[in-house]
Design an enzyme around this catalytic site. Structure first.
Site, mmCIF file in Angstrom:
data_model
loop_
_atom_site.group_PDB
_atom_site.id
_atom_site.type_symbol
_atom_site.label_atom_id
_atom_site.label_comp_id
_atom_site.label_asym_id
_atom_site.label_seq_id
_atom_site.Cartn_x
_atom_site.Cartn_y
_atom_site.Cartn_z
ATOM 1 N N CYS A 63 0.817 -1.209 0.000
ATOM 2 C CA CYS A 63 0.000 0.000 0.000
ATOM 3 C C CYS A 63 0.848 1.255 0.000
ATOM 4 C CB CYS A 63 -0.910 0.025 1.235
ATOM 5 S SG CYS A 63 -2.182 -1.232 1.226
ATOM 6 N N ASP A 84 -5.940 0.724 11.134
ATOM 7 C CA ASP A 84 -6.660 0.102 10.027
ATOM 8 C C ASP A 84 -8.167 0.332 10.106
ATOM 9 O OD1 ASP A 84 -4.347 -0.775 8.857
ATOM 10 O OD2 ASP A 84 -4.524 -2.847 9.539
ATOM 11 N N ARG A 116 -7.423 -7.457 -1.934
ATOM 12 C CA ARG A 116 -6.205 -7.881 -1.237
ATOM 13 C C ARG A 116 -6.487 -8.235 0.215
ATOM 14 N NH1 ARG A 116 -1.914 -3.571 -0.955
ATOM 15 N NH2 ARG A 116 -1.039 -5.153 0.413
#
Length: 422
Positions: free
Chosen positions: A117, A309, A402
């Site tokens: 990322c 996250d 992903r």
């Protein structure tokens, strides 16, 4: 190019099960190199990142048997290469997790700078410094690294992290499990995935104490056995589904999860007024007639704090909450750029600096054409699209796939109007 087509403003209902933790699976796979005996890993999520890690394992010479949909047997005995292929490493930052096991078993590792990322530079110097303290010589070029133990194996060391690093903790943990002597890791990451990895290594003959705390002690073993384990539930997915239910004011039951891993997160949702019930292995979210309330300050922090996250999905929920919220992303730079896309959808978000945003809510969201920049921002934009009025198109969905297993099918099963086109 593949994309998601979403029609928002649909009320969701039903049960949605949490998959195995991505951030656990990506560490268990390299750990199989530490033994010549096979390792069986259950509850592995079938996502792009896992597929890449299995490809790297095979490229190093390992053998992979898929026993069932989510169970794999990994044979580390056949590993015969210590060079991580560049074309695979460039796709996935987690490829660096093979370094510790390769050093522990073979005394060397070669790899390019990892990809993944685009959320800040995410330097790897923290664990490289740790390997140097363990007696590893590091040769660098503009784009690659060669690590070689000065002795046959890594040497025990007293290592102090200058900042918390999950990948650094896990990498050094695996290298130290077969090092000569005792290793201490000070200011270690405390994430549940770190503790679960250490528990699996201990089942295989490692001698690790203190995992899940900031001070881990590892007495090196001459060899490790194979073993069997299961990926723990994905706590990030658990929180993401809870936010989805709250943002769409829906009734969802989140199953196969471990709510105890998200205590600080649940505190934030309760303060906002989310109607939730926490049970031992499930979380029930119900609609509410009251307006959700803003949070005056949201500070992202390493575990057990509010996970980075979950920052982007929570920001979407805050756009649907009454009042002004401040979100402070303390861990990664560049992880707030997705807010431009939310503003295009109708949100009112001001970026104060690369680490802080101010959100004025509640604002209605409207569908549009957007692109997924990374895994977590991508799922946040997907939640925004499901919350928004009208049709949305999300491209670069590889980034979402992903990290989230069969996301279209799972969301459709609870009533979402979403499909993937090629």
């Amino acid at each position: 190019m593949a994309k998601f087509i979403i029609h928002g403003k649909k009320t969701l209902s039903g049960k949605i099960a949490v998959a195995g933790a991505k951030n656990h699976a990506l560490k268990l796979i390299p750990s199989a190199i530490l033994s010549e005996q096979p390792c069986v890993i259950k509850n592995i999520p079938l996502i792009e990142d896992v597929k890449l890690m299995l490809e790297i394992f095979e490229a190093l010479g390992g053998k992979v048997d898929q026993i069932s949909d989510h169970t794999f047997r990994l044979h580390g005995k056949t590993v015969n290469s210590t060079t991580i292929p560049e074309h695979l490493a460039k796709k996935l930052r987690a490829s660096i997790m093979f370094i510790g096991p390769l050093l522990a078993r073979f005394g060397e590792a070669r790899f390019p700078h990892p990809g993944g990322c685009v959320i800040g530079k995410r330097p790897i110097d923290i664990f490289l410094d740790g390997f140097e303290q363990m007696g590893v010589n590091i040769e660098t070029t503009d784009s690659s690294y060669r690590l070689r133990c000065k002795k046959k194996r890594p040497q025990g060391a007293h290592i102090i992290f200058r900042r918390i690093s999950v990948t650094g903790t896990e990498n050094l943990l695996m290298a130290a499990s077969m090092a000569e002597g005792t290793t201490e890791l000070i200011f270690s990451a405390m994430e549940p995935e770190v503790k679960a990895l250490a528990q699996f290594l201990n089942k295989r003959g490692a001698r690790i104490k203190g995992a899940g705390t900031t001070h881990i002690t590892i007495e090196g073993a001459s060899k490790l056995r194979g073993g069997e384990t299961s990926c723990i539930p994905d706590r990030i997915e658990t929180g993401t589904f809870a936010i989805l239910a709250a943002a769409t004011n829906s009734a969802l039951t989140i199953t196969n999860c471990d709510p105890s891993m998200l205590e600080v997160f649940w505190l934030h949702l309760k303060k906002m007024g989310v109607n939730l019930t926490i049970n031992e292995r499930e979380v029930v979210i119900k609609p509410t007639k009251k307006r959700l309330q803003a949070l005056s300050e949201v500070i992202i922090h390493e575990y057990p704090g509010l996970a980075t996250d979950l920052q982007a999905p929570l920001t979407v929920l805050l756009t649907q909450s009454q009042g002004i919220s401040l979100v402070h992303e303390t861990i990664y730079e560049g992880r707030l750029l997705y807010t431009d896309s939310l503003n295009k959808m109708g949100a009112n978000i001001i970026m104060c600096d690369p680490h802080r945003i101010v959100i004025q809510g509640k604002t209605p969201l409207f569908g549009g054409k957007i692109s997924s920049p990374d895994i977590r921002a991508g799922i946040a934009l997907l939640i925004a699209a499901l919350t928004a009025q009208g049709k949305s198109e999300i491209d670069n969905i590889y980034q979402i796939n992903r990290g989230y297993q069969n996301i279209v099918e799972r969301l459709r099963a609870v009533g979402a109007d979403i499909r993937q086109t090629e």
